[in-house]
Design a protein around this motif. Structure first.
Motif, PDB file in Angstrom:
ATOM      1  N   LEU A   1      -2.710  68.405  -8.506  1.00 24.34           N
ATOM      2  CA  LEU A   1      -1.571  67.609  -7.766  1.00 24.34           C
ATOM      3  C   LEU A   1      -2.248  67.417  -6.340  1.00 24.34           C
ATOM      4  O   LEU A   1      -3.313  68.258  -5.953  1.00 24.34           O
ATOM      5  CB  LEU A   1      -0.454  68.144  -7.453  1.00 24.34           C
ATOM      6  N   GLY A   2      -2.186  66.347  -5.665  1.00 29.81           N
ATOM      7  CA  GLY A   2      -2.819  66.056  -4.195  1.00 29.81           C
ATOM      8  C   GLY A   2      -2.099  64.884  -3.375  1.00 29.81           C
ATOM      9  O   GLY A   2      -1.196  64.183  -4.160  1.00 29.81           O
ATOM     10  N   ARG A   3      -2.812  64.654  -2.473  1.00 30.15           N
ATOM     11  CA  ARG A   3      -2.113  63.677  -1.604  1.00 30.15           C
ATOM     12  C   ARG A   3      -3.282  62.613  -1.268  1.00 30.15           C
ATOM     13  O   ARG A   3      -4.291  63.040  -1.035  1.00 30.15           O
ATOM     14  CB  ARG A   3      -1.482  64.101  -0.320  1.00 30.15           C
TER      15      ARG A   3
ATOM     16  N   GLU B   1      -5.807  72.158  -5.152  1.00 32.31           N
ATOM     17  CA  GLU B   1      -6.574  73.218  -5.791  1.00 32.31           C
ATOM     18  C   GLU B   1      -8.046  72.675  -5.909  1.00 32.31           C
ATOM     19  O   GLU B   1      -8.189  71.524  -5.998  1.00 32.31           O
ATOM     20  CB  GLU B   1      -6.274  73.705  -7.251  1.00 32.31           C
ATOM     21  N   PRO B   2      -9.181  73.414  -5.766  1.00 34.33           N
ATOM     22  CA  PRO B   2     -10.649  73.074  -5.779  1.00 34.33           C
ATOM     23  C   PRO B   2     -11.005  72.383  -7.191  1.00 34.33           C
ATOM     24  O   PRO B   2     -10.439  72.723  -8.107  1.00 34.33           O
ATOM     25  CB  PRO B   2     -11.428  74.151  -5.472  1.00 34.33           C
TER      26      PRO B   2
ATOM     27  N   PHE C   1      -4.006  63.831  -9.751  1.00 34.46           N
ATOM     28  CA  PHE C   1      -5.291  63.466  -9.943  1.00 34.46           C
ATOM     29  C   PHE C   1      -6.018  64.030 -11.178  1.00 34.46           C
ATOM     30  O   PHE C   1      -5.918  65.164 -11.486  1.00 34.46           O
ATOM     31  CB  PHE C   1      -6.063  64.096  -8.565  1.00 34.46           C
ATOM     32  N   HIS C   2      -6.520  63.026 -11.839  1.00 34.55           N
ATOM     33  CA  HIS C   2      -7.520  63.427 -13.098  1.00 34.55           C
ATOM     34  C   HIS C   2      -8.771  63.248 -13.058  1.00 34.55           C
ATOM     35  O   HIS C   2      -9.281  62.064 -12.810  1.00 34.55           O
ATOM     36  CB  HIS C   2      -6.748  62.519 -14.333  1.00 34.55           C
ATOM     37  N   LEU C   3      -9.542  64.085 -13.379  1.00 34.68           N
ATOM     38  CA  LEU C   3     -11.030  64.025 -13.479  1.00 34.68           C
ATOM     39  C   LEU C   3     -11.498  64.700 -14.575  1.00 34.68           C
ATOM     40  O   LEU C   3     -11.560  66.072 -14.531  1.00 34.68           O
ATOM     41  CB  LEU C   3     -11.722  64.426 -11.973  1.00 34.68           C
ATOM     42  N   GLY C   4     -12.240  64.102 -15.411  1.00 34.04           N
ATOM     43  CA  GLY C   4     -12.555  64.906 -16.596  1.00 34.04           C
ATOM     44  C   GLY C   4     -11.589  65.218 -17.330  1.00 34.04           C
ATOM     45  O   GLY C   4     -10.467  64.544 -17.554  1.00 34.04           O
TER      46      GLY C   4
ATOM     47  N   LYS D   1     -11.862  70.867  -2.209  1.00 41.58           N
ATOM     48  CA  LYS D   1     -10.434  70.366  -2.396  1.00 41.58           C
ATOM     49  C   LYS D   1     -10.441  69.122  -1.715  1.00 41.58           C
ATOM     50  O   LYS D   1      -9.164  68.451  -1.552  1.00 41.58           O
ATOM     51  CB  LYS D   1      -9.565  71.473  -1.686  1.00 41.58           C
ATOM     52  N   ILE D   2     -11.264  68.614  -1.085  1.00 41.08           N
ATOM     53  CA  ILE D   2     -11.220  67.268  -0.325  1.00 41.08           C
ATOM     54  C   ILE D   2     -12.268  66.341  -0.987  1.00 41.08           C
ATOM     55  O   ILE D   2     -13.685  66.571  -0.889  1.00 41.08           O
ATOM     56  CB  ILE D   2     -11.498  67.273   1.340  1.00 41.08           C
ATOM     57  N   LEU D   3     -11.847  65.220  -1.241  1.00 39.82           N
ATOM     58  CA  LEU D   3     -12.967  64.369  -1.978  1.00 39.82           C
ATOM     59  C   LEU D   3     -12.878  63.081  -1.373  1.00 39.82           C
ATOM     60  O   LEU D   3     -11.810  62.262  -1.043  1.00 39.82           O
ATOM     61  CB  LEU D   3     -12.745  64.101  -3.475  1.00 39.82           C
ATOM     62  N   ASP D   4     -14.014  62.414  -0.937  1.00 41.29           N
ATOM     63  CA  ASP D   4     -14.320  61.271  -0.471  1.00 41.29           C
ATOM     64  C   ASP D   4     -14.025  60.129  -1.571  1.00 41.29           C
ATOM     65  O   ASP D   4     -14.960  60.482  -2.538  1.00 41.29           O
ATOM     66  CB  ASP D   4     -15.631  60.622   0.374  1.00 41.29           C
TER      67      ASP D   4
END
Length: 631
Positions: free
Chosen positions: A304-306, A329-330, A296-299, A272-275
């Motif tokens: 939702l995130g901050r 969410e993960p 946040f869009h990936l693939g 749930k945390i990305l560098d």
């Protein structure tokens, strides 16, 4: 014929003719929903395929152009090799065209073709004007050198040249990684009566085979491939770059959430945390601020995130920086993945970038050591990236899977690491195991520290048990690998192994008080022969706590001064004398009974019987009824 697989996609404003263009190229209809046909716009991703003049088989994804459906466009753009930027000749570049351009730039789509469609609606002079205007407006974008094709999807004019241009661009495209681990973002999930759950997507890497065990992440659902289709044809396997439909066994359609990814189990990290390295688009005209809520869009995933900025108070338009995204969410992610950020409400694209790693925890801001690590992850030496991954001994295939590359791609780097003495190579049977030298040395230091602390606390135990050591070190390797590395470390002289115990090379330093009690214990066994005293009584007289009695006796046995026989302890010299006397008697008489042995040894039946059984176990004697003979 080219055996590689490619994906071509469309982008552009609503009603500029993307779906019609695909129909002209492939002869296939991609608007599949009733609502799409009625409204004349694409709402969900549409898919087709075609064969190019070279014989290449190409998948085509038709992404929606309407602003409300940009989320679907994001899902489709992931994995494109060539994108067709469709612009209507009678309208030119429109707002959604600009947002699609921003998305394509942020996703790092490598190649594109500008397709000016609907040329049949304008005259030649207007067409030339439109070409100049488009070229000028795209001068500062990734399409500044892209070829322009002027076509009419309705009449078919210019379509053959467009096919040829696509073919030429694809000749320079590297094939996707079919040797890596399976990874397929899912863009459709549905159920077919009699078959069950079916998922579709573009296979980003790896090869999917019938019967293969895969996982649906981030839900950690294990499943098996029941059947496969590529371009509506049943197949036994599918390769990276292909559009694939997978019929999954043992999974209900309700279990597969939108944005899930089909992957090889235990390879890709979920968190749930990305560098991240993030770019705030110049067109946003607003800074990206700390703790700003974003989409946040990936693939095919939207979460939702901050934003947690690490090197800026805020990111001005056009500015780039390091950050973390704290997701609600993960998500499944790997280094190098491209992502897009959209404003929470109202939704529009504001930023994007690439994933550097899945993080275990939130970092503190403006820490130079943290930023230095992120810089290495971003653009550091590839050898550094590999070295960071081999924090434990890994086989070549294990490392390749973890790095998401083929083993062949790693060989030169592993050789360079070895030559620069940054790599240790161990062996599990004949399989090489690679271990970063710095990490291996740190691991051994930790092991020796744990063993020494145990020896200091328990000086008479002869070291720590292997399995207890494994637990204390938090080792999660297979039992076989743990035992292999432990034995090889001992062979290389880093520490010692005695049976099931691991010891430091120096061994335990026995305190003087313990040495005195050992000497007192030894003195009580002097000249007792084969009638030893009761251990507990003597130990108490020597000042040894009752709880430590067995530890003292065990130490003397480990030192091969004593031998334990059925709960009694004998001096090793007395046992050796008893053996010699017994063997001589058997050589002379052929057999002896308990009574004769008792007299030979000068002991009682209480001790003679257990001792004879001991020598039976040692294969000195063989019992035959009431007698013993030489083994």
């Amino acid at each position: 014929m080219d055996e590689r697989h490619y994906l071509v996609g469309t982008a552009g404003h609503v009603d500029h003719g993307k779906t019609e263009l695909i129909r002209a190229l492939s002869g296939m209809e991609t608007d599949r929903l009733k609502e799409e046909k009625q409204r004349g716009i694409s709402i969900e991703l549409g898919f087709a395929h075609m064969k190019l003049p070279s014989g290449r088989q190409v998948g085509i994804v038709d992404v929606p152009g309407h602003e409300r459906f940009v989320r679907q466009m994001l899902a489709g753009a992931s994995g494109m090799d060539v994108v067709l930027l469709v612009i209507a000749a009678d309208e030119g570049i429109m707002p959604q065209t600009q947002e699609h351009l921003d998305i394509l730039t942020l996703l790092g789509i490598p190649r594109g073709i500008i397709v000016i469609n609907k040329k049949d609606l304008v005259d030649e002079e207007w067409l030339e004007f439109m070409e100049e205007e488009v070229r000028e407006k795209l001068r500062e974008t990734v399409f500044h050198e892209a070829p322009i094709c002027k076509v009419s999807a309705l009449t078919g004019e210019g379509i053959p040249l467009l096919r040829q241009t696509i073919d030429e661009l694809l000749s320079d495209v590297e094939s996707k990684n079919s040797t890596g681990p399976v990874r397929m973002p899912l863009d459709r999930v549905f159920s077919i009566q009699g078959f069950g759950t079916v998922v579709t997507g573009t296979l980003n890497s790896g090869e999917v085979k019938l019967g293969q065990e895969l996982a649906i992440e981030p839900a950690h659902i294990l499943t098996k491939v029941r059947s496969l289709q590529v371009y509506k044809n049943k197949v036994n396997s599918a390769e990276a770059g292909q559009r694939v439909a997978v019929n999954l066994a043992g999974v209900d359609v309700t279990e597969v959430k939108q944005g899930s990814v089909l992957v090889m189990p235990n390879v890709f990290k979920v968190g749930k945390i990305l560098d991240i390295k993030v770019l705030n688009l110049s067109s946003t005209e607003k800074p990206l601020t700390q703790r700003q809520r974003v989409r946040f869009h990936l693939g095919t995933t939207e979460i939702l995130g901050r934003i947690h900025l690490l090197d800026h108070e805020e990111l001005a338009p056009g500015q780039e920086g390091f950050a973390q995204i704290l997701l609600e969410e993960p998500v499944v992610a790997a280094p190098g993945d491209r992502f897009v950020l959209r404003f929470y409400s109202p939704t529009h694209t504001i930023a994007g970038g690439k994933v550097l790693s899945v993080a275990e925890f939130k970092q503190k801001r403006f820490r130079e050591n943290v930023l230095a690590q992120l810089r290495i992850k971003d653009q550091g030496d590839p050898l550094d990236l590999i070295e960071r991954e081999i924090t434990e001994p890994l086989s070549g295939p294990d490392l390749a899977a973890r790095m998401h590359v083929s083993l062949a791609e790693l060989e030169d780097s592993l050789s360079s690491l070895e030559k620069s003495e940054r790599l240790e190579i161990w062996k599990e049977d004949e399989t090489p195991l690679y271990w970063g030298k710095a990490m291996a040395e740190a691991w051994r230091l930790k092991l020796i520290t744990v063993v020494r602390a145990y020896e200091d606390l328990n000086p008479l135990r002869g070291g720590i048990n292997r399995e207890e050591l494994k637990t204390r070190l938090g080792i999660t390797w297979t039992h076989r690998r743990w035992q292999t590395i432990l034995e090889l470390g001992s062979n290389r002289g880093f520490y010692r192994i005695s049976g099931s115990k691991v010891q430091t090379n120096e061994g335990a330093e026995i305190p003087s008080g313990v040495l005195k009690r050992l000497d007192a214990l030894r003195s009580h066994w002097h000249n007792v022969g084969l009638m030893p005293p009761e251990l507990g009584t003597i130990a108490e007289a020597c000042g040894i706590p009752k709880a430590d009695v067995q530890e003292y006796a065990g130490y003397l046995c480990d030192q091969e001064e004593w031998v334990s026989v059925s709960g009694s302890y004998y001096q090793i010299n007395d046992i050796q004398k008893a053996k010699s006397v017994l063997v001589d008697a058997l050589k002379l008489h052929g057999e002896v009974g308990v009574a004769e042995v008792r007299e030979l040894w000068g002991t009682s039946r209480k001790y003679a019987v257990p001792l004879l059984e001991y020598f039976d176990q040692q294969r000195v004697t063989r019992r035959q009824g009431d007698k013993r003979t030489l083994f």
